[in-house]
Scaffold this motif. Structure first.
Motif, PDB file in Angstrom:
ATOM      1  N   LYS A   1       0.830  -1.203   0.000  1.00 53.17           N
ATOM      2  CA  LYS A   1       0.000   0.000   0.000  1.00 53.17           C
ATOM      3  C   LYS A   1       0.862   1.250   0.000  1.00 53.17           C
ATOM      4  CE  LYS A   1      -3.950   0.986   2.479  1.00 53.17           C
ATOM      5  NZ  LYS A   1      -4.814   0.832   3.663  1.00 53.17           N
ATOM      6  N   LEU A   2       1.919   1.206   0.813  1.00 50.49           N
ATOM      7  CA  LEU A   2       2.822   2.364   0.886  1.00 50.49           C
ATOM      8  C   LEU A   2       3.458   2.616  -0.480  1.00 50.49           C
ATOM      9  CD1 LEU A   2       4.072   4.445   2.750  1.00 50.49           C
ATOM     10  CD2 LEU A   2       5.861   2.816   3.312  1.00 50.49           C
ATOM     11  N   ALA A   3       3.891   1.503  -1.116  1.00 52.66           N
ATOM     12  CA  ALA A   3       4.500   1.634  -2.443  1.00 52.66           C
ATOM     13  C   ALA A   3       3.506   2.233  -3.430  1.00 52.66           C
ATOM     14  CB  ALA A   3       4.981   0.269  -2.935  1.00 52.66           C
ATOM     15  N   MET A   4       2.242   1.801  -3.327  1.00 50.81           N
ATOM     16  CA  MET A   4       1.219   2.328  -4.226  1.00 50.81           C
ATOM     17  C   MET A   4       1.039   3.828  -4.020  1.00 50.81           C
ATOM     18  SD  MET A   4      -0.875   1.981  -6.669  1.00 50.81           S
ATOM     19  CE  MET A   4      -1.208   0.265  -7.050  1.00 50.81           C
ATOM     20  N   TRP A   5       1.043   4.277  -2.768  1.00 45.32           N
ATOM     21  CA  TRP A   5       0.893   5.708  -2.490  1.00 45.32           C
ATOM     22  C   TRP A   5       2.056   6.502  -3.090  1.00 45.32           C
ATOM     23  CZ3 TRP A   5      -3.200   8.366  -1.421  1.00 45.32           C
ATOM     24  CH2 TRP A   5      -4.253   7.778  -0.732  1.00 45.32           C
TER      25      TRP A   5
ATOM     26  N   PHE B   1       1.941  12.069   1.305  1.00 46.81           N
ATOM     27  CA  PHE B   1       2.238  11.546  -0.030  1.00 46.81           C
ATOM     28  C   PHE B   1       1.264  12.063  -1.074  1.00 46.81           C
ATOM     29  CE2 PHE B   1       4.702   8.162   2.064  1.00 46.81           C
ATOM     30  CZ  PHE B   1       5.864   8.363   1.338  1.00 46.81           C
ATOM     31  N   ILE B   2       0.017  12.202  -0.685  1.00 46.97           N
ATOM     32  CA  ILE B   2      -0.965  12.635  -1.677  1.00 46.97           C
ATOM     33  C   ILE B   2      -1.187  14.134  -1.615  1.00 46.97           C
ATOM     34  CG2 ILE B   2      -3.127  12.276  -0.410  1.00 46.97           C
ATOM     35  CD1 ILE B   2      -2.785  10.733  -3.769  1.00 46.97           C
TER      36      ILE B   2
ATOM     37  N   THR C   1      -5.106  -2.290  -2.326  1.00 45.66           N
ATOM     38  CA  THR C   1      -4.030  -1.560  -2.994  1.00 45.66           C
ATOM     39  C   THR C   1      -4.414  -1.233  -4.429  1.00 45.66           C
ATOM     40  OG1 THR C   1      -2.465  -2.758  -1.609  1.00 45.66           O
ATOM     41  CG2 THR C   1      -1.568  -1.630  -3.537  1.00 45.66           C
ATOM     42  N   LEU C   2      -5.002  -2.224  -5.111  1.00 47.13           N
ATOM     43  CA  LEU C   2      -5.458  -1.973  -6.478  1.00 47.13           C
ATOM     44  C   LEU C   2      -6.581  -0.931  -6.468  1.00 47.13           C
ATOM     45  CD1 LEU C   2      -5.270  -2.717  -9.475  1.00 47.13           C
ATOM     46  CD2 LEU C   2      -7.026  -4.442  -9.065  1.00 47.13           C
ATOM     47  N   GLY C   3      -7.412  -0.982  -5.404  1.00 47.58           N
ATOM     48  CA  GLY C   3      -8.495  -0.006  -5.267  1.00 47.58           C
ATOM     49  C   GLY C   3      -7.963   1.415  -5.225  1.00 47.58           C
ATOM     50  N   LEU C   4      -6.855   1.617  -4.512  1.00 47.15           N
ATOM     51  CA  LEU C   4      -6.238   2.953  -4.459  1.00 47.15           C
ATOM     52  C   LEU C   4      -5.926   3.432  -5.867  1.00 47.15           C
ATOM     53  CD1 LEU C   4      -3.700   2.655  -1.497  1.00 47.15           C
ATOM     54  CD2 LEU C   4      -5.827   3.947  -1.550  1.00 47.15           C
TER      55      LEU C   4
ATOM     56  N   ALA D   1       1.765   9.314  -5.970  1.00 53.84           N
ATOM     57  CA  ALA D   1       2.312  10.669  -5.852  1.00 53.84           C
ATOM     58  C   ALA D   1       3.098  11.013  -7.107  1.00 53.84           C
ATOM     59  CB  ALA D   1       3.198  10.770  -4.609  1.00 53.84           C
ATOM     60  N   SER D   2       3.870  10.043  -7.620  1.00 57.01           N
ATOM     61  CA  SER D   2       4.629  10.306  -8.849  1.00 57.01           C
ATOM     62  C   SER D   2       3.679  10.429 -10.035  1.00 57.01           C
ATOM     63  CB  SER D   2       5.654   9.198  -9.083  1.00 57.01           C
ATOM     64  OG  SER D   2       5.054   8.086  -9.714  1.00 57.01           O
TER      65      SER D   2
END
Lengths: 199, 102
Positions: A19-23, B82-83, A172-175, A27-28
């Protein structure tokens, strides 16, 4: 976690790594799309007339429909996660299925829009506005396609004997999926609505 | 508000549906806001008002998606940076470029 750990050196964020990686990835992604939006606005300011006329060629009602479809799919995605967390496989399959259907409806409407434009002799090289229109909506549609692939996997896996019980992965995919919705929330007014000259 | 658990699933379902309905309404409002409702006498300012209204609605919708659907409201505060930092930069960028335009 050891209780004696100093808070100043707390190595645990309390967030699952995926999840952290997804965030961080999202952001990128914001910065990736910001580049497009920034360049679009700057070019629009120096080509007001052309941008207004070109934007008026777009069909805001198809875009409105697609906005509804994406928001609806965000809702069904959230409900799918909730149901998987509760172990309600039937409802998970229903809502995940609906999310995938919404994703495909979005792509079909997008295809109709594109082919109408091509039929009218409008291509990415027609002018700067349409170059941006096809680039931005194209990258967005690519995100929809890339989101659908793991969704289809997560749905079909739930029909197998072992089932699918990885709610954190779906979350995570939901994010990512909500982010795709988020990008469209900005693309809709900026490309279709607020820039055409109505006066 | 550092880290509180999700409300009961029944509460969450109601909240999700409520948020989706508000998002639908705001979407229709975005379309309505693009219509010609600003008096012609406002001239140049009129088109700026159109853009600002459209952008403000978009940012409100974005905040709702991030807070409820993406669970930032219930998740670790650490994630917010982050967001919100890039989103803030994006917001400044889009408003500034519009206002500085001709």
């Amino acid at each position: 976690m050891s209780a004696g750990l100093s808070l100043a050196h707390e190595p645990n964020s309390g967030v699952p790594h995926g999840k952290l990686a997804m965030w961080i990835f999202l952001a990128s992604e914001i910065m990736f799309f910001s580049g497009f939006f920034g360049a679009f606005i700057v070019l629009r300011n120096s080509n007001l007339e052309m941008f207004s006329h070109s934007a008026a060629e777009l069909n805001p009602y198809l875009a409105l429909l697609n906005t509804f479809v994406l928001i609806g799919s965000s809702l069904t995605m959230a409900l799918a996660i909730l149901n998987l967390q509760r172990g309600n496989t039937k409802n998970y399959q229903l809502f995940m299925g609906l999310t995938i259907v919404c994703g495909f409806i979005f792509l079909v409407v997008k295809t109709i829009e594109y082919s109408t434009k091509f039929g009218h002799g409008i291509f990415p090289h027609t002018n700067v506005f349409f170059a941006f229109y096809f680039m931005m909506t194209g990258f967005h549609a690519l995100h929809v396609i890339l989101g659908l692939i793991p969704m289809i996997f997560m749905l079909s896996k739930s029909f197998t004997k072992g089932g699918y019980n990885k709610p954190v992965k779906v979350e995570t995919l939901g994010l990512y999926w909500h982010f795709v919705d988020l990008v469209w929330i900005f693309l809709f007014p900026i490309l279709y609505l607020i820039f055409p000259a109505h006066h | 508000m550092e880290h509180h658990d999700h409300p009961a699933p029944e509460v969450m379902i109601k909240q999700y549906i409520k948020i989706a309905l508000v998002l639908f309404i705001l979407t229709v409002l975005t379309l309505a806001a693009s219509w010609n409702w600003v008096p012609a006498s406002w001239g140049e300012i009129g088109s700026t008002v159109h853009i600002l209204v459209g952008l403000i609605i978009a940012f409100v919708k974005a905040a709702m998606v991030i807070y409820i659907f993406m669970h930032i409201k219930f998740d670790n505060k650490f994630l917010r940076a982050f967001i919100f930092v890039p989103l803030f930069l994006f917001m400044v960028l889009s408003f500034a470029l519009n206002v500085l335009g001709p």
